[in-house]
Design a protein around this motif. Structure first.
Motif, PDB file in Angstrom:
ATOM      1  N   ILE A 129       1.016  -1.257   0.141  1.00 20.70           N
ATOM      2  CA  ILE A 129       0.189  -0.137  -0.176  1.00 20.70           C
ATOM      3  C   ILE A 129       0.837   1.369  -0.028  1.00 20.70           C
ATOM      4  N   LEU A 130       0.865   2.132  -0.978  1.00 19.89           N
ATOM      5  CA  LEU A 130       1.412   3.155  -1.096  1.00 19.89           C
ATOM      6  C   LEU A 130       0.579   4.497  -0.666  1.00 19.89           C
ATOM      7  N   ALA A 131       0.898   4.920   0.680  1.00 20.26           N
ATOM      8  CA  ALA A 131       0.000   5.910   1.363  1.00 20.26           C
ATOM      9  C   ALA A 131       0.641   7.380   1.239  1.00 20.26           C
ATOM     10  N   GLY A 132       0.085   8.155   0.699  1.00 20.73           N
ATOM     11  CA  GLY A 132       0.791   9.505   0.355  1.00 20.73           C
ATOM     12  C   GLY A 132      -0.047  10.709   0.632  1.00 20.73           C
ATOM     13  N   PHE A 149      -1.028  -0.667  -4.468  1.00 14.18           N
ATOM     14  CA  PHE A 149      -2.114   0.235  -4.521  1.00 14.18           C
ATOM     15  C   PHE A 149      -1.775   1.580  -3.684  1.00 14.18           C
ATOM     16  N   GLY A 150      -2.295   2.520  -4.494  1.00 14.23           N
ATOM     17  CA  GLY A 150      -1.814   3.901  -4.035  1.00 14.23           C
ATOM     18  C   GLY A 150      -3.206   4.468  -3.233  1.00 14.23           C
ATOM     19  N   ILE A 151      -3.017   5.128  -2.155  1.00 16.48           N
ATOM     20  CA  ILE A 151      -4.099   5.571  -1.419  1.00 16.48           C
ATOM     21  C   ILE A 151      -3.743   7.052  -0.554  1.00 16.48           C
ATOM     22  N   VAL A 177      -7.207   3.353   5.467  1.00 20.56           N
ATOM     23  CA  VAL A 177      -5.851   2.832   5.226  1.00 20.56           C
ATOM     24  C   VAL A 177      -5.347   1.558   6.194  1.00 20.56           C
ATOM     25  N   ALA A 178      -5.732   1.853   7.220  1.00 25.02           N
ATOM     26  CA  ALA A 178      -5.251   0.960   8.477  1.00 25.02           C
ATOM     27  C   ALA A 178      -6.028  -0.095   8.427  1.00 25.02           C
TER      28      ALA A 178
END
Length: 242
Positions: A40-43, A118-120, A139-140
């Motif tokens: 997971i790519l969290a930005g 997956f980007g979020i 996201v968590a």
């Protein structure tokens, strides 16, 4: 197969080279993105340009969720829209669930269960003033349900390229920073504990803040935008204090 071919065409032939030539984007910490397997790519979310520059730096396809309407609109416009969003790695939100948030989780799980990236954007919407806002706990929950590592991402200066409310600002060199993967396996089976979900989300947002250097505001971005609009339209907003 067609989706991947179109994605590669846009990234390596049609759009990617133009963005690289014009903006010369930089990248740090790319070694933190796994070469295979789910993550997971969290930005942070400063601009619509984040969606262009972050995946540009990753050799693998990065998928996002998008409104299902982008994939179901009829006619020529709908076909072109569907082809573009599918070809740029987006997947429609599953509307069979109780609400859009649950549908987004279902769609994201499919991506991660297939071993993809997956980007979020945990803030849920773009920052209107460049500050980093409170993350939503989806996201968590996604991390616990899929057991995928979370890679914090900071995109810097994209709000100068495409400022809020404007299509284009100025040509500048954006930077994408990928942090070390965060492992939350210690919380296995606790995806319905709202306190655990908040703790995980706050940890992710702290890492994004550390990478981006943004000021953090413990408020949801949507509420902050609403308050800013209300202040702007108050009759006495521009009057000097007595």
């Amino acid at each position: 197969m067609l989706t991947r071919a179109f994605y590669s065409f846009l990234k390596w032939v049609a759009i990617g080279p133009v963005l690289r030539l014009l903006f010369r984007p930089g990248v740090e910490g790319l070694e933190n993105v796994p070469e295979e397997g789910p993550a997971i790519l969290a930005g942070n979310h400063l601009s619509y340009a984040d969606w262009l520059f972050m995946p540009l730096q990753v050799p693998r396809m990065v998928r996002f969720v998008a409104k299902s309407e982008y994939f179901t609109t009829p006619g020529l416009k709908g076909r072109l829209q569907r082809a573009f969003f599918s070809g740029t790695g987006n997947v429609p939100i599953d509307r069979s669930g109780a609400d859009a948030a649950e549908g987004a989780i279902v769609s994201a799980r499919r991506v991660l269960d297939a071993g993809e990236l997956f980007g979020i954007y945990p803030e849920g919407t773009r920052s209107h003033d460049g500050r980093l806002y409170r993350g939503k706990t989806g996201v968590a929950r996604l991390a616990l349900l899929t057991k995928a590592p979370v890679i914090p991402v900071a995109v810097i200066r994209t709000d100068e390229i495409a400022p809020p409310g404007r299509v284009f600002g100025k040509v500048t060199k954006p930077l994408v920073r990928f942090g070390r993967p965060l492992d939350f396996s210690r919380y296995d089976g606790m995806e319905n504990d709202r306190y655990i979900l908040r703790s995980i989300t706050d940890e992710i947002m702290y890492e994004i803040m550390r990478l981006s250097g943004q000021e953090y505001v413990d408020m949801y971005a949507v509420k902050a935008k609403d308050l800013a609009k209300q202040a702007k339209h108050r009759p006495d907003a521009d009057k000097p204090a007595a």
